[in-house]
Design a protein around this motif. Structure first.
Motif, short mmCIF file in Angstrom:
data_model
loop_
_atom_site.label_atom_id
_atom_site.label_comp_id
_atom_site.label_asym_id
_atom_site.label_seq_id
_atom_site.Cartn_x
_atom_site.Cartn_y
_atom_site.Cartn_z
N SER A 184 -7.49 14.23 -8.63
CA SER A 184 -6.29 15.03 -8.36
C SER A 184 -6.24 15.66 -6.98
O SER A 184 -5.26 16.33 -6.64
CB SER A 184 -6.16 16.14 -9.42
N GLY A 185 -7.26 15.46 -6.18
CA GLY A 185 -7.22 15.98 -4.81
C GLY A 185 -6.22 15.17 -4.00
O GLY A 185 -5.88 14.04 -4.37
N GLY A 186 -5.74 15.72 -2.93
CA GLY A 186 -4.76 14.98 -2.12
C GLY A 186 -5.36 14.48 -0.82
O GLY A 186 -6.52 14.75 -0.49
N GLU A 187 -4.56 13.72 -0.09
CA GLU A 187 -4.86 13.30 1.28
C GLU A 187 -6.11 12.45 1.43
O GLU A 187 -6.85 12.58 2.40
CB GLU A 187 -4.96 14.54 2.18
N ASP A 188 -6.33 11.55 0.46
CA ASP A 188 -7.44 10.61 0.62
C ASP A 188 -7.09 9.49 1.59
O ASP A 188 -7.94 9.01 2.32
CB ASP A 188 -7.79 10.00 -0.75
#
Lengths: 317, 317
Positions: free
Chosen positions: A257-261
């Motif tokens: 669910s983290g962003g900006e991968d």
């Protein structure tokens, strides 16, 4: 309205009338047929203290990242970037900041053969507000869309996830993240080379980049195909540095669910998997599950299969 | 840094390496040769309470104007608009506002054959921040640049000036402007048709649109040519409605230094003037002076010739 509602409004209302528009709102790039080639167009905005914070960015890395997020959209279609327009909107900018910012944008673009050829300068009274529009190209017919997956297709991500979100949480809690997490957040590498191979060899059936978190972006990919997915927690590549730092959640949370991968998320018909591995040689790829008919996302964890509701970044949530 | 200093930095730093880039930073559009045609790219940002105020705009007219300012840049090269990308960045937007805004943009673009095919949605916490990027085209070689004027060329503007700035001052002083001034400010018409005729018949030697005031934009045109100009106050077409309202300055002030006219400013070699009049038939054009070798702008007023320093809108002044 939420971000998803606004995007849904645009998708519903926009029905391109120009016949040469191959793809309009709803994919990583708009695509226009130019006869001998297809033109790709994308634009992304970064706002100070919404997308980045000068507490841990300097103007150079703001420029690098603005370039990277746009390059990643071109990568997500398998295209080749070429020209950019820059909208710089700031309360003011100093003679120290402007050259740093420009150097950041232009060096990152130049790494992938692109350059700034136009733009606009205006004032946003409270904060930096930056838009880059990137124009690229691909051979006619040689792009991968979000739509095109079929049940049974294997789902891949191109690299370990969660590092960027992990770095952000550490900074926000007052800690200095390890170098590899910092780099993932400040200076992500767009997957231009991989995207081109997948498109030109026709290896992927559907593709996008992961900008708002794996689950949310996988849900978008599934929705574009009116399909679902089954993924396995043990197969999700979690960035290894997340295990060495102290975070509020389990490492896999950041990968899901983290962003900006800015990794690529793509599907491959099972009969093409061997050819894919052959073509990509030493490049590691991570198969995390497969596409299913039912329009639901299932996560298999500790032998248990559970429905997941995608969560990720919504600007207006 | 001032807006002019920032723009000068970009002009100096940007040296396109792609050979197909005909024109980069410094003109109304960037121009890319696509073989059989030239592609035109422009982008303009409008910020709430910097470029527009909801005290006298509603979202519909904000959309119309955002389209118009970009269309005017395509007109300024003599091109044909086609595709647009929209960056919508707002603190939030309601279910009433979004359709009005969309209707404004899309109806204005559609008047000139253009449509939105992509974009981005983000949050700007304090105010609406809108960018439109417009892509157009022209026959190969068939555009007019800012550069190309020669001493002796006649200077024209395409319509009466000052109406938009007059309306703005009236609103800011609490008065309701007459309809014609309001329309000039809220819903300016880009000169797409005129621009195309001038370019396709090769009538103009240099051209741009007037967005920041006649004197400032004329100074930019002169600088692009390393030349100067002599203009006559009596020949400046002042919008007639400015004579019927009570303003803080003489009407000609708004025509010389008011912004957002979106008329075309262009130069015509004297030997082409008859052909120009013939081609444009009933359309009124206003010859205001001519280009001179000396890099100064002279204004002739009441028989007196005086140097003028251009003043107009600078976001950071």
């Amino acid at each position: 309205m939420t971000e998803e509602e606004i995007l849904a409004f645009f998708r519903k209302k926009s029905k391109p009338v120009h016949r040469e528009v191959i793809c309009g709102i709803g994919d990583d790039c708009a695509v226009i047929s130019r006869g001998s080639f297809w033109e790709l167009l994308t634009t992304d905005t970064m706002v100070e203290n919404v997308h980045f914070d000068f507490a841990y960015f300097d103007p150079y890395f703001v420029g690098r990242k603005l370039a990277a997020v746009n390059l990643s959209d071109i990568a997500a279609m398998g295209g080749e970037p070429a020209y950019a327009l820059l909208n710089l909107s700031v309360p003011g900018i100093s003679e120290r900041e402007l050259p740093l910012f420009w150097e950041g944008i232009t060096t990152k673009l130049a790494n992938y053969g692109a350059e700034v050829i136009g733009g606009d300068v205006t004032r946003n009274p409270e904060r930096w507000h930056l838009t880059l529009t990137l124009i690229g190209h691909a051979p006619s017919g040689g792009v991968i869309f979000r739509q095109g997956a079929r049940p049974g297709d294997l789902i891949f991500v191109s690299r370990p996830l969660g590092a960027s979100a992990g770095a952000l949480e550490l900074w926000q809690q007052g800690f200095e993240p390890p170098e590899s997490l910092k780099r993932a957040h400040l200076d992500p590498e767009p997957e231009i080379r991989l995207g081109k191979v997948l498109a030109q060899e026709n290896l992927a059936s559907a593709m996008m980049d992961i900008s708002d978190g794996l689950l949310l972006d996988l849900a978008r990919l599934c929705r574009a195909n009116s399909l679902g997915a089954e993924i396995e927690a043990e197969k999700i590549p979690v960035h290894e540095a997340l295990n060495e730092v102290s975070l509020s959640q389990e490492p896999i949370f950041y990968a899901l669910s983290g962003g900006e991968d800015f990794a690529l998320l793509f599907t491959v018909p099972p009969e093409k998997e061997r050819f894919l591995r052959l073509k990509l040689g030493s490049q590691r790829l991570f198969q995390i599950g497969y596409i299913i008919e039912e329009q639901i996302i299932y996560l298999i964890k500790n032998g248990q299969k559970e429905k997941v509701s995608p969560s990720g970044f919504d600007h207006f949530a």
